[in-house]
Design a protein around this motif. Structure first.
Motif, mmCIF file in Angstrom:
data_model
loop_
_atom_site.group_PDB
_atom_site.id
_atom_site.type_symbol
_atom_site.label_atom_id
_atom_site.label_comp_id
_atom_site.label_asym_id
_atom_site.label_seq_id
_atom_site.Cartn_x
_atom_site.Cartn_y
_atom_site.Cartn_z
ATOM 1 N N ILE A 208 0.743 -1.247 -0.051
ATOM 2 C CA ILE A 208 -0.012 -0.114 -0.093
ATOM 3 C C ILE A 208 0.916 1.122 0.079
ATOM 4 O O ILE A 208 0.413 2.367 -0.023
ATOM 5 C CB ILE A 208 -0.911 -0.103 1.246
ATOM 6 N N ASN A 209 2.296 1.116 0.126
ATOM 7 C CA ASN A 209 3.168 2.101 -0.143
ATOM 8 C C ASN A 209 3.116 3.118 0.884
ATOM 9 O O ASN A 209 2.598 4.420 0.771
ATOM 10 C CB ASN A 209 2.859 3.139 -1.546
ATOM 11 N N THR A 210 3.139 2.774 2.436
ATOM 12 C CA THR A 210 3.402 3.572 3.344
ATOM 13 C C THR A 210 4.822 3.229 3.937
ATOM 14 O O THR A 210 5.330 2.205 3.771
ATOM 15 C CB THR A 210 2.465 3.630 4.281
ATOM 16 N N PRO A 211 5.209 4.133 4.602
ATOM 17 C CA PRO A 211 6.785 3.805 5.296
ATOM 18 C C PRO A 211 6.692 2.588 6.199
ATOM 19 O O PRO A 211 7.669 1.684 6.150
ATOM 20 C CB PRO A 211 6.959 5.277 6.041
ATOM 21 N N ASP A 212 5.415 2.609 6.864
ATOM 22 C CA ASP A 212 5.313 1.392 7.843
ATOM 23 C C ASP A 212 5.101 0.017 6.962
ATOM 24 O O ASP A 212 5.686 -0.989 7.157
ATOM 25 C CB ASP A 212 4.233 1.634 8.633
ATOM 26 N N GLN B 112 5.251 3.202 -8.926
ATOM 27 C CA GLN B 112 4.819 2.315 -10.047
ATOM 28 C C GLN B 112 4.694 0.893 -9.331
ATOM 29 O O GLN B 112 3.859 0.154 -9.593
ATOM 30 C CB GLN B 112 5.740 2.462 -11.089
ATOM 31 N N GLN B 113 6.024 0.579 -8.710
ATOM 32 C CA GLN B 113 5.908 -0.814 -8.084
ATOM 33 C C GLN B 113 7.168 -0.929 -7.198
ATOM 34 O O GLN B 113 7.896 -0.042 -6.972
ATOM 35 C CB GLN B 113 6.285 -1.860 -9.418
ATOM 36 N N SER C 187 13.152 -2.406 -3.036
ATOM 37 C CA SER C 187 13.445 -1.333 -3.607
ATOM 38 C C SER C 187 12.032 -0.810 -4.271
ATOM 39 O O SER C 187 11.002 -1.731 -4.853
ATOM 40 C CB SER C 187 14.519 -1.133 -4.975
ATOM 41 N N VAL C 188 11.517 0.505 -4.144
ATOM 42 C CA VAL C 188 10.484 1.264 -4.508
ATOM 43 C C VAL C 188 10.569 2.180 -5.935
ATOM 44 O O VAL C 188 11.466 2.633 -5.556
ATOM 45 C CB VAL C 188 9.719 1.982 -3.450
ATOM 46 N N LYS D 78 2.851 -4.453 -7.841
ATOM 47 C CA LYS D 78 2.410 -3.257 -8.224
ATOM 48 C C LYS D 78 1.556 -2.750 -7.025
ATOM 49 O O LYS D 78 1.027 -3.548 -6.250
ATOM 50 C CB LYS D 78 1.531 -3.276 -9.404
ATOM 51 N N LEU D 79 1.367 -1.464 -7.037
ATOM 52 C CA LEU D 79 0.462 -0.805 -5.973
ATOM 53 C C LEU D 79 -0.683 -1.583 -5.875
ATOM 54 O O LEU D 79 -1.542 -1.705 -6.771
ATOM 55 C CB LEU D 79 0.201 0.622 -6.214
#
Length: 91
Positions: free
Chosen positions: A17-21, A44-45, A35-36, A59-60
């Motif tokens: 879900i792309n959060t730092p946590d 993107q992924q 790696s993001v 992917k997200l």
């Protein structure tokens, strides 16, 4: 005539879900570096780096699945729900 048997297996799933946590959760979940990939359009992924020539790409919104034997793969939520039943655990 051969007989057919079915075995149910448990898997663990973590959604990207792309959060730092979430990034740290994925590192802890897989035990591997990540790696993001960011572009001008946003994320993107995510890549889980298994080795020099072995990378798992999510992917997200996709789910990283750890199978009973530790093998990692990626599923969309829809594909996951078609193949597996969500187990509700009591806290």
């Amino acid at each position: 005539m051969p007989k057919r048997y079915k075995k149910s297996v448990y898997i663990e799933v973590l959604e990207f879900i792309n959060t730092p946590d979430n990034h740290q959760e994925i590192i802890d979940f897989t035990g591997l570096p990540i790696s993001v990939e960011y572009t001008s359009d946003g994320v993107q992924q995510l890549r889980v780096i298994r080795g020099a020539y072995s990378v798992l790409v999510a992917k997200l919104g996709e789910c990283i699945v750890k199978e009973a034997d530790g093998f990692l793969r990626v599923y969309t939520k829809e594909a996951l729900e078609l193949e597996y039943e969500l187990m509700v655990t009591e806290s």
